[in-house]
Write a protein that holds these residues in place. Structure first.
Motif, mmCIF file in Angstrom:
data_model
loop_
_atom_site.group_PDB
_atom_site.id
_atom_site.type_symbol
_atom_site.label_atom_id
_atom_site.label_comp_id
_atom_site.label_asym_id
_atom_site.label_seq_id
_atom_site.Cartn_x
_atom_site.Cartn_y
_atom_site.Cartn_z
ATOM 1 N N ARG A 173 -15.847 -6.685 -38.132
ATOM 2 C CA ARG A 173 -17.208 -7.063 -37.747
ATOM 3 C C ARG A 173 -17.683 -6.285 -36.524
ATOM 4 O O ARG A 173 -16.995 -6.224 -35.512
ATOM 5 C CB ARG A 173 -17.259 -8.558 -37.447
ATOM 6 C CG ARG A 173 -18.657 -9.124 -37.377
ATOM 7 C CD ARG A 173 -18.640 -10.637 -37.293
ATOM 8 N NE ARG A 173 -18.218 -11.143 -36.002
ATOM 9 C CZ ARG A 173 -17.095 -11.796 -35.786
ATOM 10 N NH1 ARG A 173 -16.249 -12.018 -36.760
ATOM 11 N NH2 ARG A 173 -16.800 -12.250 -34.576
ATOM 12 N N ASN A 174 -18.862 -5.713 -36.617
ATOM 13 C CA ASN A 174 -19.454 -4.999 -35.479
ATOM 14 C C ASN A 174 -20.210 -6.009 -34.617
ATOM 15 O O ASN A 174 -21.415 -6.228 -34.784
ATOM 16 C CB ASN A 174 -20.385 -3.891 -35.959
ATOM 17 C CG ASN A 174 -20.844 -2.995 -34.817
ATOM 18 O OD1 ASN A 174 -20.686 -3.332 -33.647
ATOM 19 N ND2 ASN A 174 -21.407 -1.855 -35.151
ATOM 20 N N ARG A 175 -19.499 -6.607 -33.689
ATOM 21 C CA ARG A 175 -20.052 -7.688 -32.873
ATOM 22 C C ARG A 175 -21.264 -7.253 -32.055
ATOM 23 O O ARG A 175 -22.106 -8.081 -31.695
ATOM 24 C CB ARG A 175 -18.965 -8.218 -31.924
ATOM 25 C CG ARG A 175 -17.727 -8.744 -32.634
ATOM 26 C CD ARG A 175 -16.522 -8.858 -31.702
ATOM 27 N NE ARG A 175 -15.326 -9.271 -32.427
ATOM 28 C CZ ARG A 175 -14.882 -10.519 -32.470
ATOM 29 N NH1 ARG A 175 -15.520 -11.464 -31.814
ATOM 30 N NH2 ARG A 175 -13.803 -10.822 -33.155
ATOM 31 N N THR A 190 -28.159 -10.714 -29.040
ATOM 32 C CA THR A 190 -27.064 -9.809 -29.394
ATOM 33 C C THR A 190 -26.769 -8.898 -28.200
ATOM 34 O O THR A 190 -27.649 -8.658 -27.363
ATOM 35 C CB THR A 190 -27.424 -8.937 -30.603
ATOM 36 O OG1 THR A 190 -28.492 -8.050 -30.254
ATOM 37 C CG2 THR A 190 -27.823 -9.801 -31.792
ATOM 38 N N ASP A 231 -19.273 -0.099 -46.008
ATOM 39 C CA ASP A 231 -19.579 -0.811 -44.770
ATOM 40 C C ASP A 231 -20.081 0.192 -43.737
ATOM 41 O O ASP A 231 -19.831 1.403 -43.842
ATOM 42 C CB ASP A 231 -18.328 -1.527 -44.253
ATOM 43 C CG ASP A 231 -18.663 -2.673 -43.299
ATOM 44 O OD1 ASP A 231 -19.865 -2.975 -43.138
ATOM 45 O OD2 ASP A 231 -17.743 -3.265 -42.712
ATOM 46 N N THR A 237 -24.138 -7.725 -34.749
ATOM 47 C CA THR A 237 -24.181 -8.876 -35.658
ATOM 48 C C THR A 237 -24.014 -10.214 -34.959
ATOM 49 O O THR A 237 -24.474 -11.238 -35.475
ATOM 50 C CB THR A 237 -23.083 -8.762 -36.737
ATOM 51 O OG1 THR A 237 -21.792 -8.815 -36.103
ATOM 52 C CG2 THR A 237 -23.204 -7.476 -37.525
ATOM 53 N N ASP A 238 -23.365 -10.237 -33.804
ATOM 54 C CA ASP A 238 -23.042 -11.513 -33.152
ATOM 55 C C ASP A 238 -24.086 -11.878 -32.103
ATOM 56 O O ASP A 238 -24.470 -11.048 -31.269
ATOM 57 C CB ASP A 238 -21.668 -11.437 -32.488
ATOM 58 C CG ASP A 238 -20.548 -11.495 -33.506
ATOM 59 O OD1 ASP A 238 -20.818 -11.229 -34.694
ATOM 60 O OD2 ASP A 238 -19.403 -11.785 -33.123
ATOM 61 N N GLY A 285 -27.308 -4.595 -41.066
ATOM 62 C CA GLY A 285 -26.812 -5.928 -40.749
ATOM 63 C C GLY A 285 -27.127 -6.426 -39.359
ATOM 64 O O GLY A 285 -26.448 -7.337 -38.862
ATOM 65 N N GLU A 286 -28.168 -5.880 -38.718
ATOM 66 C CA GLU A 286 -28.476 -6.310 -37.351
ATOM 67 C C GLU A 286 -29.007 -7.741 -37.333
ATOM 68 O O GLU A 286 -29.865 -8.124 -38.131
ATOM 69 C CB GLU A 286 -29.502 -5.377 -36.714
ATOM 70 C CG GLU A 286 -29.807 -5.763 -35.271
ATOM 71 C CD GLU A 286 -30.867 -4.895 -34.612
ATOM 72 O OE1 GLU A 286 -31.044 -5.022 -33.378
ATOM 73 O OE2 GLU A 286 -31.517 -4.102 -35.312
ATOM 74 N N SER A 287 -28.517 -8.523 -36.384
ATOM 75 C CA SER A 287 -28.968 -9.894 -36.200
ATOM 76 C C SER A 287 -30.206 -9.924 -35.308
ATOM 77 O O SER A 287 -30.390 -9.083 -34.427
ATOM 78 C CB SER A 287 -27.858 -10.734 -35.563
ATOM 79 O OG SER A 287 -28.342 -12.001 -35.173
#
Length: 564
Positions: free
Chosen positions: A275-277, A407, A170, A280-281, A378-380
């Motif tokens: 989770r790396n908010r 984000t 990860d 990712t969020d 995993g970047e949103s």
């Protein structure tokens, strides 16, 4: 007995021996011809074995040279049960030396159907060495590396973690796995009948992985994590994020999240905690998104900071009636006041003058709706509605940060662009690989320096006399914007909120862009109350830690007072 009967029995006996001899010859021929390879392999494994020698994994350092992820020496203990003479004694001695259960070891060590079993992966080398001195036939040892994180939970979301086999699972440990892992070596050894190594036939040396230096500063990171954790707990919130970015280079000095975890104990952490908010969020940003409509209108010369608008307390946009967050009557407000007072009606009015097509273009130019390009997995992309799918009311929602998802990294990058004179740098976490410095990408011009300077002046007013007064830091000028966004669930807005503040400090020559986002605070929901003080605490520590000189002998704070 007659001589004839005796001769018959002799001939029968000779025939039987002959038949047995033929069968034996046939069996030997079959074994040598048809099963030669299998028996050769079995024989070879009894006296020859190839052992992989894992390569040392590269160390991950912070920007100051402090190690964040290292490899510690360990010893793996394994066994060939086929060479174990006394499984019960071996289990007792091994269990005592390594602190393991002899009852659990015994069935493993007595199972002669297997030629290789692990006894203990990455055991304490001192304990393993004490066991080796017992010289138990069938036990063997090889050095291995145990991945550890000396700073504990600091930067755990950024670093990620490596598993038992030292492969990244990860975070940066995963995305940089090939760089960090190196190349394993091997040794082919010859063993005596008791399974003990007596000679090395062939070998290939291992090649250590490369070290990596990050832009993260462990002190700034640890402080940001502490502040975010305190705010989340204070407001009994669902979670929180803070990002500290160098406006001049795009380097990330801190990327903090809560809930958090310790990479040394990653297997006990929940997926939510890991989770790396920050990357990712995606969330509806609310008023911090007003940067786009206002900056775009200034750049396109649609308005100036002093342009005045007569604003009613509500505005009709297609089938929607939109209100201010706070009750007021009809007022005349300048663009400067619209931003400092965070007027929804004023921002929508500016966006309408800008037009749907141009607003959509500015959303794209500021980098929303697509990855920032940070060197992290995993970047949103967030969620931006394509222009051809806009409805009549979209021009009323999007400018005030509704109906769009961004984000935290995208948002802090947009403010860093303004703080850097309108030039956007790609956010980055990696400073060096080995001894080679990673060359940053060239900056991209988003708005002119003139527009950026005017935006900075208006963002300063937000902190001096607007909704962000709690972000003020005595001795320094601060610029920024508050955000309080209502959350949507199943297509409807509910009474849950995201409180945020994004700021730049020192405002005269910004060194840092800092975002603080608190998800679903309880009791108080406003960004100016929940997030702005957290920004202040993070920024004040950074300024003192990096010895940034004060840029304002006296800084006006809330209530009109001044602090030296």
């Amino acid at each position: 007995m007659s001589g004839r009967r005796a001769n018959h029995r002799i001939r029968l006996l000779l025939f039987s021996f002959g038949l047995l001899f033929v069968v034996a010859i046939a069996r030997a021929t079959y074994v040598q011809a048809a099963q030669h390879d299998r028996f050769t392999k079995m024989a070879t494994t009894q006296y020859r074995e190839t052992i992989e020698i894992p390569a040392a994994r590269g160390t991950i350092y912070d920007r100051t040279g402090e190690p964040l992820a290292i490899g510690e020496q360990a010893t793996t203990v394994y066994a060939n049960p086929q060479n174990i003479i006394d499984a019960q004694r071996a289990a007792v001695v091994t269990g005592k030396a390594l602190g393991m259960s002899a009852d659990a070891l015994y069935p493993v060590l007595k199972d002669r159907s297997k030629g290789f079993v692990y006894v203990a992966r990455k055991a304490d080398p001192l304990k393993a060495n004490a066991l080796a001195e017992q010289e138990i036939p069938g036990l063997a040892f090889y050095p291995e590396e145990l991945r550890t994180y000396p700073q504990g939970g600091v930067a755990s979301h950024v670093l990620g973690f490596a598993g038992t086999d030292n492969r990244g699972l990860d975070g940066l440990e995963r995305s940089l796995d090939k760089t960090l892992a190196g190349r394993s070596g091997f040794e082919t050894i010859v063993k005596d009948p008791f399974g003990r190594a007596i000679d090395v036939v062939t070998s290939r040396p291992e090649r250590a992985g490369k070290n990596v230096t990050l832009t993260i500063d462990h002190q700034i990171q640890a402080n940001a994590e502490q502040v975010v954790a305190e705010k989340v707990k204070e407001y009994n919130a669902r979670g929180g994020t803070a990002i500290v970015m160098d406006t001049r280079t795009g380097a990330i000095l801190a990327m903090a999240n809560y809930p958090t975890f310790n990479s040394n104990n990653f297997s006990t952490a929940s997926p939510d905690a890991r989770r790396n908010r920050a990357v990712t969020d995606a969330y509806e940003p609310g008023s911090t998104f007003k940067i786009v409509a206002v900056a775009g209108a200034l750049e396109d010369n649609v308005v100036s900071p002093t342009t005045r608008f007569k604003l009613a307390p509500t505005i009709q946009v297609a089938d929607r009636v939109i209100r201010e967050a706070h009750t007021r009557g009809t007022e005349v407000m300048t663009v400067k006041e619209i931003l400092s007072q965070s007027s929804n009606i004023g921002t929508i009015t500016i966006a309408q003058k800008l037009g749907q097509g141009e607003l959509a273009s500015w959303i794209d130019r500021f980098g929303f709706g697509k990855p920032t390009g940070i060197d992290y997995p995993g970047e949103s992309s967030g969620l931006v509605l394509p222009l051809d799918e806009w409805s009549g009311s979209t021009i009323g929602n999007v400018p005030i940060g509704q109906g769009i998802a961004v984000t935290p990294l995208q948002m802090v990058s947009a403010y860093a662009t303004i703080g850097n004179g309108g030039l956007r740098h790609t956010p980055r976490l990696i400073e060096k690989i080995g001894t080679k410095r990673v060359t940053p990408k060239r900056g991209t011009r988003v708005v002119s320096r003139h527009t950026a300077e005017r935006m900075m002046a208006m963002f300063r007013d937000v902190v001096v006399e607007g909704t962000g007064t709690e972000a003020a830091i005595p001795g320094y000028t601060v610029a920024g914007k508050t955000g309080t966004a209502q959350k949507a669930e199943n297509g409807r807005y509910v009474r849950k909120y995201v409180a945020s503040f994004v700021g730049l400090v020192p405002a005269k020559q910004p060194r840092f862009a800092i975002l603080v986002m608190v998800d679903e605070p309880k009791g108080n929901i406003y960004g100016g109350v929940v997030a702005a003080p957290a920004f202040r605490d993070i920024a004040r520590f950074n300024l003192q830690y990096l010895e940034v000189p004060p840029d304002a002998p006296e800084t006006r704070v809330a209530g009109g007072a001044t602090n030296p």
